[in-house]
Design a protein around this motif. Sequence first.
Motif, PDB file in Angstrom:
ATOM      1  N   ALA A   1       0.685  -1.035  -0.236  1.00 24.20           N
ATOM      2  CA  ALA A   1       0.171   0.004   0.114  1.00 24.20           C
ATOM      3  C   ALA A   1       1.043   1.538   0.229  1.00 24.20           C
ATOM      4  O   ALA A   1       0.529   2.074  -0.494  1.00 24.20           O
ATOM      5  CB  ALA A   1      -0.898   0.241   1.300  1.00 24.20           C
ATOM      6  N   GLU A   2       1.815   0.867   0.573  1.00 26.39           N
ATOM      7  CA  GLU A   2       2.760   2.142   1.075  1.00 26.39           C
ATOM      8  C   GLU A   2       3.733   3.095  -0.112  1.00 26.39           C
ATOM      9  O   GLU A   2       3.583   3.278  -0.693  1.00 26.39           O
ATOM     10  CB  GLU A   2       3.645   2.196   2.025  1.00 26.39           C
ATOM     11  CG  GLU A   2       3.106   2.092   3.244  1.00 26.39           C
ATOM     12  CD  GLU A   2       3.078   3.111   3.096  1.00 26.39           C
ATOM     13  OE1 GLU A   2       3.100   4.676   3.124  1.00 26.39           O
ATOM     14  OE2 GLU A   2       2.225   3.511   5.059  1.00 26.39           O
ATOM     15  N   ARG A   3       4.062   1.406  -0.927  1.00 27.42           N
ATOM     16  CA  ARG A   3       4.997   1.509  -2.585  1.00 27.42           C
ATOM     17  C   ARG A   3       4.075   1.950  -3.599  1.00 27.42           C
ATOM     18  O   ARG A   3       3.832   2.784  -4.170  1.00 27.42           O
ATOM     19  CB  ARG A   3       5.584   0.456  -2.741  1.00 27.42           C
ATOM     20  CG  ARG A   3       5.879  -0.097  -4.224  1.00 27.42           C
ATOM     21  CD  ARG A   3       7.271  -1.022  -3.742  1.00 27.42           C
ATOM     22  NE  ARG A   3       6.042  -2.227  -4.307  1.00 27.42           N
ATOM     23  CZ  ARG A   3       6.783  -3.169  -4.963  1.00 27.42           C
ATOM     24  NH1 ARG A   3       8.129  -4.031  -4.616  1.00 27.42           N
ATOM     25  NH2 ARG A   3       6.324  -4.440  -5.204  1.00 27.42           N
ATOM     26  N   PHE A   4       2.381   1.509  -3.543  1.00 32.25           N
ATOM     27  CA  PHE A   4       1.704   2.160  -3.984  1.00 32.25           C
ATOM     28  C   PHE A   4       1.121   3.038  -4.646  1.00 32.25           C
ATOM     29  O   PHE A   4       1.483   3.785  -5.229  1.00 32.25           O
ATOM     30  CB  PHE A   4       0.087   1.182  -4.112  1.00 32.25           C
ATOM     31  CG  PHE A   4      -0.607   1.362  -5.526  1.00 32.25           C
ATOM     32  CD1 PHE A   4      -0.792   0.944  -6.389  1.00 32.25           C
ATOM     33  CD2 PHE A   4      -2.014   1.917  -4.961  1.00 32.25           C
ATOM     34  CE1 PHE A   4      -1.794   1.104  -7.345  1.00 32.25           C
ATOM     35  CE2 PHE A   4      -3.126   2.340  -5.672  1.00 32.25           C
ATOM     36  CZ  PHE A   4      -3.333   1.051  -6.960  1.00 32.25           C
ATOM     37  N   ARG A   5       1.047   3.815  -2.747  1.00 37.50           N
ATOM     38  CA  ARG A   5       1.302   5.374  -2.922  1.00 37.50           C
ATOM     39  C   ARG A   5       2.403   6.419  -3.238  1.00 37.50           C
ATOM     40  O   ARG A   5       2.302   7.327  -4.032  1.00 37.50           O
ATOM     41  CB  ARG A   5       0.472   5.705  -1.817  1.00 37.50           C
ATOM     42  CG  ARG A   5       0.102   5.536  -0.800  1.00 37.50           C
ATOM     43  CD  ARG A   5      -0.482   5.831   0.610  1.00 37.50           C
ATOM     44  NE  ARG A   5      -0.494   7.268   1.002  1.00 37.50           N
ATOM     45  CZ  ARG A   5      -1.071   8.384   1.111  1.00 37.50           C
ATOM     46  NH1 ARG A   5      -2.382   7.706   1.047  1.00 37.50           N
ATOM     47  NH2 ARG A   5      -0.861   9.575   1.903  1.00 37.50           N
ATOM     48  N   ALA A   6       3.677   5.366  -3.402  1.00 37.77           N
ATOM     49  CA  ALA A   6       4.829   6.312  -3.663  1.00 37.77           C
ATOM     50  C   ALA A   6       4.625   5.985  -4.938  1.00 37.77           C
ATOM     51  O   ALA A   6       5.199   7.191  -6.192  1.00 37.77           O
ATOM     52  CB  ALA A   6       5.901   5.177  -3.251  1.00 37.77           C
TER      53      ALA A   6
ATOM     54  N   ARG B   1       4.654   9.909  -7.791  1.00 35.32           N
ATOM     55  CA  ARG B   1       5.843  10.017  -9.211  1.00 35.32           C
ATOM     56  C   ARG B   1       4.987   9.956 -10.804  1.00 35.32           C
ATOM     57  O   ARG B   1       5.721  10.520 -10.840  1.00 35.32           O
ATOM     58  CB  ARG B   1       6.210   8.569  -9.217  1.00 35.32           C
ATOM     59  CG  ARG B   1       7.462   8.673 -10.406  1.00 35.32           C
ATOM     60  CD  ARG B   1       8.813  10.166 -10.039  1.00 35.32           C
ATOM     61  NE  ARG B   1       9.337   9.745 -11.229  1.00 35.32           N
ATOM     62  CZ  ARG B   1       9.149  10.664 -12.152  1.00 35.32           C
ATOM     63  NH1 ARG B   1       8.180  11.412 -12.958  1.00 35.32           N
ATOM     64  NH2 ARG B   1      10.330  10.805 -13.304  1.00 35.32           N
ATOM     65  N   LEU B   2       3.825   9.556 -10.448  1.00 32.87           N
ATOM     66  CA  LEU B   2       2.613   9.244 -12.097  1.00 32.87           C
ATOM     67  C   LEU B   2       1.678  10.759 -11.697  1.00 32.87           C
ATOM     68  O   LEU B   2       1.215  10.393 -12.755  1.00 32.87           O
ATOM     69  CB  LEU B   2       2.149   7.892 -12.026  1.00 32.87           C
ATOM     70  CG  LEU B   2       3.669   7.159 -12.713  1.00 32.87           C
ATOM     71  CD1 LEU B   2       2.949   7.587 -14.370  1.00 32.87           C
ATOM     72  CD2 LEU B   2       4.380   6.781 -12.521  1.00 32.87           C
ATOM     73  N   CYS B   3       1.569  11.589 -11.130  1.00 27.21           N
ATOM     74  CA  CYS B   3       1.029  11.939 -10.702  1.00 27.21           C
ATOM     75  C   CYS B   3      -0.318  11.806 -10.676  1.00 27.21           C
ATOM     76  O   CYS B   3      -1.159  12.485 -11.222  1.00 27.21           O
ATOM     77  CB  CYS B   3       1.134  13.441 -11.833  1.00 27.21           C
ATOM     78  SG  CYS B   3       2.348  14.102 -12.518  1.00 27.21           S
ATOM     79  N   LEU B   4      -0.916  10.941  -9.570  1.00 29.30           N
ATOM     80  CA  LEU B   4      -2.285  10.233  -9.664  1.00 29.30           C
ATOM     81  C   LEU B   4      -2.717  10.463  -8.315  1.00 29.30           C
ATOM     82  O   LEU B   4      -1.520  10.569  -7.252  1.00 29.30           O
ATOM     83  CB  LEU B   4      -1.540   8.326  -9.823  1.00 29.30           C
ATOM     84  CG  LEU B   4      -1.843   7.952 -11.743  1.00 29.30           C
ATOM     85  CD1 LEU B   4      -1.165   6.764 -11.523  1.00 29.30           C
ATOM     86  CD2 LEU B   4      -3.670   8.125 -11.788  1.00 29.30           C
ATOM     87  N   PRO B   5      -3.794  10.388  -8.242  1.00 27.26           N
ATOM     88  CA  PRO B   5      -3.505  10.250  -6.519  1.00 27.26           C
ATOM     89  C   PRO B   5      -3.583   9.446  -5.457  1.00 27.26           C
ATOM     90  O   PRO B   5      -3.499   7.908  -5.872  1.00 27.26           O
ATOM     91  CB  PRO B   5      -5.630  10.586  -6.397  1.00 27.26           C
ATOM     92  CG  PRO B   5      -6.098   9.507  -7.777  1.00 27.26           C
ATOM     93  CD  PRO B   5      -4.684  10.336  -8.413  1.00 27.26           C
TER      94      PRO B   5
END
Length: 380
Positions: free
Chosen positions: A108-113, A117-121
Amino acid sequence: MTVPAADARSRVGDLPIEVVPTTAPLADAERARRMREPGFGRVFSEHMVTIRWTRADGWQDARLGPYGPLVLDPATVALHYGQSVFEGFKVYRGADGSVAAFRPEANAERFRASARRLCLPELPVAVFVEAVDLLVAHDHAWVPTTPGHTLYIRPLLFASEPELVVRPSEECLFVLTAFVAADYFPRGLTPVSVWVADEFVRAAPGGTGAAKCAANYAAGLAAQAAAAEQGCDQVVFLDAVERRWVEELGGMNLVFVRGGEHPTLVTPELTGTLLPGITRDSLITLARDLGLEVEERRISMEEWEADARSGAITEVFACGTAAVLTPVGRVRRGGAEWTIGDGGTGPVTTALRERLIAVQTGSAPDPHGWRREIAPIATG
Ligand code: PLP
Ligand code: COI
């Protein structure tokens, strides 16, 4: 830890969720038939979770429903500009029948990171993890009992706005699915061969190498095809600047074992151009627990070749969610070729693999709290 049965939950994190299970569940025999030879990413479970996001209103419309196709406008941003990230981790069935996700909070943390980087929420960790609980609770019967088979969780977040100006999308869709996965390498612990890509680069400094984004995988395909033409199973990517430092494979991190009485593990440091693998992180911790030295530093191709030839490097393995731990037996670079050790599977690789699987399946203690046990939905 054990989480409560998810049927009563009408929220994931602080988001309300509508739960609409399939009205036509598969018969046990049909599910068993589909699960027999699952391959990788082919046999999906019966439900999925979707959550929409808009810049104006944030996360909304969370829903658990039957697995099925998405309807997309041809102008969907992700299809054109690759604004898309994903994750991958596994749910294991223990010998006692219990079902647990392995370190979903880390994913979940890596998904946020990656999203950042890709300007996604950035999806809140609690929403991600509790959506996984809910999906697995509904599709509990899809967690295989066959050793080596698992339920692989695939969260996906992509730009869904149908407007092709090049700028961060105003609308996104989170989709959480799960599929039954057999071993990624069908030959099990048979070592794989790798080909070193001198002409293809996966990621450059300042780029997206540390993000789990769709485009990184597309960028690696030509190198993977070249490796196959060379008769090798996987491709090794080097740093983009000097083409000298070992980074990773297309979908796995690399670990080197310097043998001897006190073996030392060496793995490329996280420079920002390689993916911070959760298996890599888990193995570093487990290896240190077992009293092994672990170094995170740069490793040059000269060191790899010379020290494998001299016997100072005794084992090399690839690690990742799909691959678990897979030994590397043979390396090709240009006209040169060398083997690692005797080309077989070494004792450190075997011991770490067994240890990791034992923790994942609950047959060894879990001092770091990595297993998140999930109960089935209550029926009747
Ligand atoms: N490197 C790349 C490029 C990957 O795709 C993966 C797989 O997810 C890994 C490394 C290993 O990461 P993890 O151990 O979190 O699966
Ligand atoms: C994984 O190891 O789970 C990956 O995501 C790598 C690849 C199969 C995409």
